[in-house]
Design an enzyme around this catalytic site. Structure first.
Site, PDB file in Angstrom:
ATOM      1  N   ARG A   1       0.782  -1.220   0.000  1.00 44.17           N
ATOM      2  CA  ARG A   1       0.000   0.000   0.000  1.00 44.17           C
ATOM      3  C   ARG A   1       0.820   1.280   0.000  1.00 44.17           C
ATOM      4  O   ARG A   1       0.680   2.115  -0.870  1.00 44.17           O
ATOM      5  CB  ARG A   1      -0.917   0.037   1.236  1.00 44.17           C
ATOM      6  CG  ARG A   1      -2.158  -0.806   1.147  1.00 44.17           C
ATOM      7  CD  ARG A   1      -2.957  -0.596   2.420  1.00 44.17           C
ATOM      8  NE  ARG A   1      -4.305  -1.140   2.326  1.00 44.17           N
ATOM      9  CZ  ARG A   1      -5.199  -1.047   3.293  1.00 44.17           C
ATOM     10  NH1 ARG A   1      -4.872  -0.446   4.417  1.00 44.17           N
ATOM     11  NH2 ARG A   1      -6.416  -1.539   3.145  1.00 44.17           N
TER      12      ARG A   1
ATOM     13  N   HIS B   1      -7.817  -3.845  -7.718  1.00 47.82           N
ATOM     14  CA  HIS B   1      -7.590  -3.150  -6.438  1.00 47.82           C
ATOM     15  C   HIS B   1      -8.893  -3.043  -5.646  1.00 47.82           C
ATOM     16  O   HIS B   1      -9.550  -1.998  -5.658  1.00 47.82           O
ATOM     17  CB  HIS B   1      -7.029  -1.749  -6.719  1.00 47.82           C
ATOM     18  CG  HIS B   1      -6.355  -1.106  -5.544  1.00 47.82           C
ATOM     19  ND1 HIS B   1      -5.124  -1.498  -5.082  1.00 47.82           N
ATOM     20  CD2 HIS B   1      -6.757  -0.103  -4.720  1.00 47.82           C
ATOM     21  CE1 HIS B   1      -4.779  -0.761  -4.040  1.00 47.82           C
ATOM     22  NE2 HIS B   1      -5.756   0.097  -3.806  1.00 47.82           N
TER      23      HIS B   1
ATOM     24  N   TYR C   1     -18.312  13.109 -12.811  1.00 51.15           N
ATOM     25  CA  TYR C   1     -18.266  14.344 -13.584  1.00 51.15           C
ATOM     26  C   TYR C   1     -16.942  14.538 -14.321  1.00 51.15           C
ATOM     27  O   TYR C   1     -16.858  15.366 -15.228  1.00 51.15           O
ATOM     28  CB  TYR C   1     -18.485  15.560 -12.672  1.00 51.15           C
ATOM     29  CG  TYR C   1     -19.843  15.573 -12.000  1.00 51.15           C
ATOM     30  CD1 TYR C   1     -21.013  15.544 -12.748  1.00 51.15           C
ATOM     31  CD2 TYR C   1     -19.943  15.614 -10.613  1.00 51.15           C
ATOM     32  CE1 TYR C   1     -22.252  15.548 -12.131  1.00 51.15           C
ATOM     33  CE2 TYR C   1     -21.167  15.624  -9.987  1.00 51.15           C
ATOM     34  CZ  TYR C   1     -22.322  15.588 -10.749  1.00 51.15           C
ATOM     35  OH  TYR C   1     -23.549  15.591 -10.133  1.00 51.15           O
TER      36      TYR C   1
END
Length: 847
Positions: free
Chosen positions: A43, A89, A133
């Site tokens: 990570r 993921h 968006y």
């Protein structure tokens, strides 16, 4: 017994047989280590080879697999996030979108890896718009990280549910770890790698290829330092050097700004990396409101798409340098803590600059080797096919007859491989030994490929493939050739993507200190016998003609008297010598600034004076900075004189140090900075003076008493010492306790031997009183006289009459009954008054 009754528990049987005993502390320790390593490797930390964390690598690979390249149209971010999360993921869409958005921010990434369309956040800390968006696609430079991934250049591993394969690392055609940097917090460790200029990093990598023995210093000839996307300035180079040599360092980054004194504003155009502009402006406004920063009238954010522009408008008359330094101390300078920590072979390591590039080069060599092996296999397979086609063309009649007379495709292939014989009535066919691949290809050939032009093209292609095979074999067999390929590809990327450095270097003048926040100005410092101290602006006291009473300079408590007065700059470091032979060191600005009518504050926290200890002399360290050949010459009341090198006063403790040894009943009277090349004049309380060569007094240590400088009669005592430089000084100025004084030409004081009685300097009697001070002066000097009651008189020395030695002088400052002169100081006027001073001097010379 009922059949539903539970079975009898038997130790070691059934599930109990699978239970293992373990110590809880060992289990907790191992579990935590497993968790920590999972976070570290999976990570938080980037891989040294491609500079990416798993989430970034998976996003780019998912985009590559989905065909979202720099040449395709933009794709909805939500689609990219969904494919990444679904296939590679499974850690939540917000984490993936945050990573995607950061790769699209040109203020976060030096070379953004994602080409974003829409609102992806701002330097004001505004978050990106929702993923539904915004749209994104890979930036061209990101494709360089994935280039040749299909050629077995890197290892693959199963994804989280074993449905797909994902790369362990990307091929990475350039050192992305240094180019774009990285930051992250793992368990018990963190990384913070700054971004760099692509061209500089590639040049350093090429240097390491050509010179494997290159040192970090050699590589730093190319990599000047971090190159932040927001520009700004790195203060000094020492921290950068340390970071590159050790893997850790603290780099100071300062905003780019300019002070426009004509417009009375400060314009900020570049901010330190990762600085939030909106919060910066808010913090400045808060500091202005609470009085931490003074002199600012207005703040305006005039930033637009072309860049940052924050205008700090100053109040009329505000000191721009002070405001600038206040902004620097609190807001315009930050520290970037470099921790060059990355995964090397799955383990976290702190790396130097050379180690980082060396690890990348090892990876790149492996990539190019594996790519060359892959391409060699493909080329050899193609050459094998072409050899078969050429052989078939040479024997085309028999090949065609063999295929035409075969019962089936399989029989035709078998015949071409020589595994069976095809019989033809009119002639015997040639037998062949084509390989299986060649036979498959020949059977699938079209008739159009039998033309002579096609044959010529095959021969040309075969020659090209053979040349390619030779080149690949050369690369694989020669390490230098392999490195040459890497170097060539790096330089191609540099030509394509490199740009100019954005972050500049500025000289490290030290961190902003409290001194930088104080306006530099001349001040008058007053000290009382009861150790009250304060400072006042010099312009509080305008020059007056001699003979006046002056103005009140301090409000003394009952029973207290003024002990000393002197003029200094707020930025000066001063040495305070006391009558007990001690010396203290203090910045002028550390003395509290107060009004004329204020008493001052106790000096106990500034100067640890003993009972009865008073300041008798003050030396400005600006007169002795970097002057190892100068001396501090001291005189005592009992007539002793001593010279000590200024080097002996370099380390003065807060509690003071001994300046000179004193006999019982003796006190330090005065101190002067001298250079060993001029005469000294000593003055006594009863009006005597002696002039002798400074070399008559040998240099001594601080703990020495000194030698006799002047023979004193009766209860006479020394009050002052001055250096005589006839090219610099014009007169000897003497002031008495009752406010009288006179100027006498220096030439009237003939040199003689040390330890003599001297000559009459001034007549002392009940009218003018005993001598309290003697100085050598010149045109342009101003005399400051302060009485015991706290009156201060400032007058030009030219106002004091020039007379002979054996005279009483004229009144300089009118004294009230019971009052007398406590202290005297001479101050050189500012450069702004030089023309007026020279005019006065010319007029006096004409008279």
């Amino acid at each position: 017994m009922s059949s539903d009754a539970p079975e009898e528990f038997r130790p070691g049987a059934g599930i109990a047989a699978e239970i293992q005993n373990a110590r809880i502390e060992q289990e907790m320790e191992q579990s935590y280590i497993d968790y920590a390593m999972s976070v570290i490797a999976g990570r938080a930390l980037p891989d040294v080879r491609d500079g990416l964390k798993p989430v970034h690598r998976r996003i780019l690979y998912a985009m590559d697999q989905a065909g979202v390249s720099s040449r395709s149209s933009h794709r909805k971010s939500s689609s990219i996030v969904g494919e990444t999360m679904g296939d590679y993921h499974p850690h939540g869409d917000s984490a993936i979108y945050d990573a995607l958005a950061r790769m699209a921010q040109d203020f976060s990434m030096r070379y953004p890896l994602v080409d974003g369309q829409g609102n992806f956040g701002s330097v004001d800390g505004d978050p990106p718009a929702a993923m539904r968006y915004t749209e994104a696609r890979m930036a061209p430079i990101a494709e360089e990280l994935l280039d040749d991934i299909e050629k077995d250049t890197v290892d693959f591993q199963s994804n989280y549910d074993d449905r797909k394969q994902e790369p362990v690392v990307l091929p990475s055609s350039f050192p992305n770890l240094l180019v774009n940097g990285s930051s992250g917090i793992a368990v018990g460790m963190s990384t913070n790698i700054p971004p760099h200029n692509l061209g500089e990093v590639i040049d350093a990598t090429v240097e390491l290829i050509e010179n494997p023995e290159a040192t970090v210093e050699d590589l730093m000839e190319h990599v000047k330092g971090p190159d932040f996307p927001t520009g700004a300035n790195i203060v000094g180079r020492n921290a950068v050097h340390k970071a590159y040599k050790t893997g850790r360092g603290r780099v100071r980054v300062r905003a780019e700004f300019e002070v426009d004194e004509d417009e009375e504003n400060i314009v900020i155009t570049e901010l330190p990396y990762q600085e939030n502009k909106a919060r910066l402006i808010e913090r400045i406004a808060d500091n202005v409101n609470d009085g931490t920063i003074e002199g600012i009238r207005d703040l305006r954010d005039e930033s637009d798409r072309d860049g940052i522009r924050v205008v700090v408008e100053l109040k009329r008359g505000a000191n721009a340098d002070v405001v600038k330094n206040q902004l620097l101390e609190h807001h315009l300078e930050s520290t970037f803590g470099v921790i060059n920590l990355a995964l090397v072979d799955g383990q976290p390591r702190v790396l130097t600059l050379k180690e980082t590039l060396a690890e990348y080069l090892d990876h790149r060599r492996d990539v190019v080797r594996r790519r060359s092996e892959y391409e060699l296999n493909e080329a050899e397979e193609r050459a094998h096919i072409l050899e078969g086609r050429l052989k078939a063309l040479d024997n085309i009649d028999d090949v065609v007859a063999t295929i035409r007379n075969s019962e089936s495709r399989d029989d035709a292939k078998a015949a071409l491989r020589g595994e069976m014989v095809v019989e033809v009535e009119d002639r015997e066919l040639q037998t062949f030994d084509f390989s299986e691949a060649q036979a498959d290809h020949i059977v699938a050939m079209q008739l159009g490929s039998l033309t002579s032009m096609e044959a010529e093209e095959i021969e040309t292609e075969y020659e090209d493939v053979q040349a390619r095979i030779d080149r690949l074999n050369e690369i694989l067999s020669d390490a230098d050739e392999l490195d040459a390929v890497i170097e060539s590809e790096l330089l191609e990327i540099k030509d394509e993507y490199a740009d100019d450095r954005r972050t500049s270097f500025i000289e490290d003048t030290g961190t902003v200190t409290h001194e930088d926040l104080i306006a530099e100005e001349d001040v008058v410092v007053v000290v009382s016998e009861d150790d009250y101290i304060k400072r006042m602006p010099l312009d509080t006291f305008r020059a007056q003609h001699r003979g006046g009473k002056g103005i009140i300079g301090t409000d003394l408590k009952e029973g207290d008297n003024v002990s000393s007065v002197f003029v200094a700059s707020t930025h000066d470091y001063l040495l305070y010598f006391t009558n007990h032979g001690q010396v203290y060191k203090l910045k002028t600005y550390q003395i509290p600034e107060m009004s004329r009518t204020a008493r001052g504050k106790s000096a106990v926290n500034l100067l640890e004076l003993d009972d009865g200890e008073e300041i008798t002399a003050v030396v400005n360290t600006t007169d002795i900075e970097d002057e190892t050949d100068k001396f501090l010459t001291m005189v005592t009341r009992n007539g002793y004189v001593k010279r000590t090198s200024v080097e002996k006063f370099q380390n003065i403790l807060s509690t003071g140090i001994i300046a000179t040894k004193l006999d019982d009943g003796d006190e330090l009277a005065d101190v002067e900075v001298t250079d060993g090349e001029h005469d000294l004049i000593l003055a006594s309380k009863q009006g005597m003076a002696i002039r002798f060569d400074e070399d008559d007094v040998r240099a001594m240590g601080r703990s020495a008493r000194g030698v006799r400088g002047m023979k004193l009669e009766g209860d006479d005592e020394l009050v002052g010492v001055a250096a005589v430089d006839e090219e610099l000084h014009d007169w000897v100025l003497t002031v008495t306790e009752n406010g009288y004084g006179k100027r006498t030409n220096i030439g009237n004081y003939r040199p003689q031997s040390r330890n003599g009685k001297g000559l009459i300097d001034i007549k002392t009697n009940e009218r003018n009183g005993a001598v309290c001070a003697m100085e050598t002066v010149r045109y342009g000097d101003h005399l400051f006289v302060m009485s015991k009651s706290g009156q201060i008189m400032r007058t030009p020395v030219e106002d004091i009459s020039t007379v002979g030695r054996n005279t009483m002088g004229v009144i300089v400052m009118e004294m009230d009954d019971g009052d007398y002169v406590a202290s005297v100081d001479v101050h050189r006027v500012t450069d702004a008054d030089d023309e007026a001073v020279e005019a006065d001097a010319d007029a006096a010379a004409g008279e």
